[in-house]
Write an enzyme that holds these catalytic residues in place. Structure first.
Site, PDB file in Angstrom:
ATOM      1  N   GLY A  48       0.837  -1.196   0.000  1.00 10.27           N
ATOM      2  CA  GLY A  48       0.000   0.000   0.000  1.00 10.27           C
ATOM      3  C   GLY A  48       0.867   1.239   0.000  1.00 10.27           C
ATOM      4  N   GLN A 106       3.014   9.842   1.770  1.00  7.22           N
ATOM      5  CA  GLN A 106       4.353   9.250   1.856  1.00  7.22           C
ATOM      6  C   GLN A 106       5.282   9.699   0.744  1.00  7.22           C
ATOM      7  OE1 GLN A 106       2.430   5.190   2.361  1.00  7.22           O
ATOM      8  NE2 GLN A 106       4.305   4.887   3.510  1.00  7.22           N
ATOM      9  N   CYS A 141       5.815  -0.355   7.539  1.00 11.17           N
ATOM     10  CA  CYS A 141       5.492   0.837   6.751  1.00 11.17           C
ATOM     11  C   CYS A 141       6.709   1.212   5.920  1.00 11.17           C
ATOM     12  CB  CYS A 141       5.127   1.987   7.688  1.00 11.17           C
ATOM     13  SG  CYS A 141       4.674   3.511   6.833  1.00 11.17           S
ATOM     14  N   LEU A 142       6.481   1.541   4.662  1.00  7.35           N
ATOM     15  CA  LEU A 142       7.583   1.953   3.793  1.00  7.35           C
ATOM     16  C   LEU A 142       8.237   3.234   4.297  1.00  7.35           C
ATOM     17  CD1 LEU A 142       5.978   1.212   0.305  1.00  7.35           C
ATOM     18  CD2 LEU A 142       7.711  -0.156   1.502  1.00  7.35           C
ATOM     19  N   HIS A 151      -4.490   1.648   7.766  1.00  5.42           N
ATOM     20  CA  HIS A 151      -3.110   2.155   7.852  1.00  5.42           C
ATOM     21  C   HIS A 151      -2.922   3.310   6.860  1.00  5.42           C
ATOM     22  CE1 HIS A 151       1.436   1.291   7.962  1.00  5.42           C
ATOM     23  NE2 HIS A 151       1.310   2.028   6.876  1.00  5.42           N
ATOM     24  N   GLU A 152      -3.433   3.134   5.638  1.00  5.80           N
ATOM     25  CA  GLU A 152      -3.278   4.184   4.612  1.00  5.80           C
ATOM     26  C   GLU A 152      -4.137   5.403   4.927  1.00  5.80           C
ATOM     27  OE1 GLU A 152      -0.847   3.613   2.990  1.00  5.80           O
ATOM     28  OE2 GLU A 152      -0.736   1.432   2.912  1.00  5.80           O
ATOM     29  N   HIS A 204      -2.367   7.594   7.253  1.00  4.80           N
ATOM     30  CA  HIS A 204      -1.342   8.433   6.607  1.00  4.80           C
ATOM     31  C   HIS A 204      -1.965   9.737   6.109  1.00  4.80           C
ATOM     32  CE1 HIS A 204       2.376   6.155   6.563  1.00  4.80           C
ATOM     33  NE2 HIS A 204       1.814   5.098   6.008  1.00  4.80           N
TER      34      HIS A 204
HETATM   35  O1  GNR Z   1       3.889  -2.653   2.705  1.00  4.26           O
HETATM   36  C1  GNR Z   1       3.198  -2.481   3.721  1.00  4.26           C
HETATM   37  N1  GNR Z   1       2.858  -3.554   4.476  1.00  4.26           N
HETATM   38  C2  GNR Z   1       1.928  -3.494   5.514  1.00  4.26           C
HETATM   39  C3  GNR Z   1       1.846  -4.583   6.372  1.00  4.26           C
HETATM   40  C4  GNR Z   1       0.945  -4.598   7.413  1.00  4.26           C
HETATM   41  C5  GNR Z   1       0.112  -3.522   7.595  1.00  4.26           C
HETATM   42  C6  GNR Z   1       0.193  -2.413   6.772  1.00  4.26           C
HETATM   43  C7  GNR Z   1       1.098  -2.405   5.731  1.00  4.26           C
HETATM   44  S1  GNR Z   1       1.162  -1.034   4.680  1.00  4.26           S
HETATM   45  C8  GNR Z   1       2.822  -1.121   4.113  1.00  4.26           C
HETATM   46  C9  GNR Z   1       3.081  -0.091   3.038  1.00  4.26           C
HETATM   47  C10 GNR Z   1       2.914   1.285   3.628  1.00  4.26           C
HETATM   48  O2  GNR Z   1       3.723   1.836   4.310  1.00  4.26           O
HETATM   49  N2  GNR Z   1       1.783   1.896   3.404  1.00  4.26           N
HETATM   50  O3  GNR Z   1       1.545   3.100   3.957  1.00  4.26           O
HETATM   51 NI    NI Z   2       2.666   3.164   5.760  1.00  2.00          NI
END
Ligand code: GNR
Ligand code: NI
Length: 167
Positions: free
Chosen positions: A46, A51, A91-92, A133-134, A137
């Protein structure tokens, strides 16, 4: 298409609240395509526009095995949520850090797709976790903010040190 640089925690720009997209036009579609390419190159499931330092309410996701099922959410709105479940997140923008976060187990979300068409989706499992999660952000919130202050400080110091060493 272009690869976009990803902001790393604790960059203060990650705490910007994104603004709604007025019109899903070619500029937004280019952003979506660049974000999809960036997400795939970084091997993430995601990516929120926040980001890549674009503070518009745009999310791309691909939780499929074959990485061929892009999902696009523009101006997403949480319609309802049920239950709670704990899952390990990464998270990236917080590379190398993984920890447990509790979120709603199933959600209903409404958003515009790549063509500006409104859709409603019910999600559970990893997809539900990832959408939440997104959406965080887009509110300027990073998953580590759910962790203890002690852990947040350790993560900040670790990533600051790593950033210094790679400059
Ligand atoms: O790549 C991602 N893996 C992930 C694993 C568990 C819960 C959420 C994520 S999102 C993350 C990519 C990211 O940072 N998205 O904002
Ligand atoms: Ni993230």
């Amino acid at each position: 298409m272009a690869l976009l640089p990803i902001l790393h925690y604790p960059d203060p720009r990650l705490h910007t609240r994104a603004t709604p997209v007025g019109n899903v036009d070619d500029e937004i579609r280019r952003l979506v395509d660049d974000m999809a390419q960036t997400m795939r190159a970084a091997v993430g499931i995601g990516l929120a526009a926040t980001q890549v330092n674009v503070h518009k309410r745009v999310i791309v996701l691909d939780v499929s095995e074959d990485q061929q099922h892009l999902q696009v959410f523009i101006n997403p709105r949480l319609v309802s949520s049920e239950g709670s479940v704990e899952r390990e997140e990464g998270c990236l923008s917080v590379p190398g850090i993984y920890d447990q976060v509790t979120r709603a187990e199933s959600i209903v979300v409404e958003a515009l797709d790549r063509d500006g068409k409104l859709f409603t989706l019910r999600a559970e499992g990893l997809l539900a976790t990832c959408i939440q999660h997104e959406m965080d952000h887009l509110e300027g919130k990073v998953f580590v903010e759910y962790l203890s202050q002690l852990k947040q400080n350790r993560i900040k110091n670790k990533l600051r040190k790593r950033a210094r060493e790679t400059l």
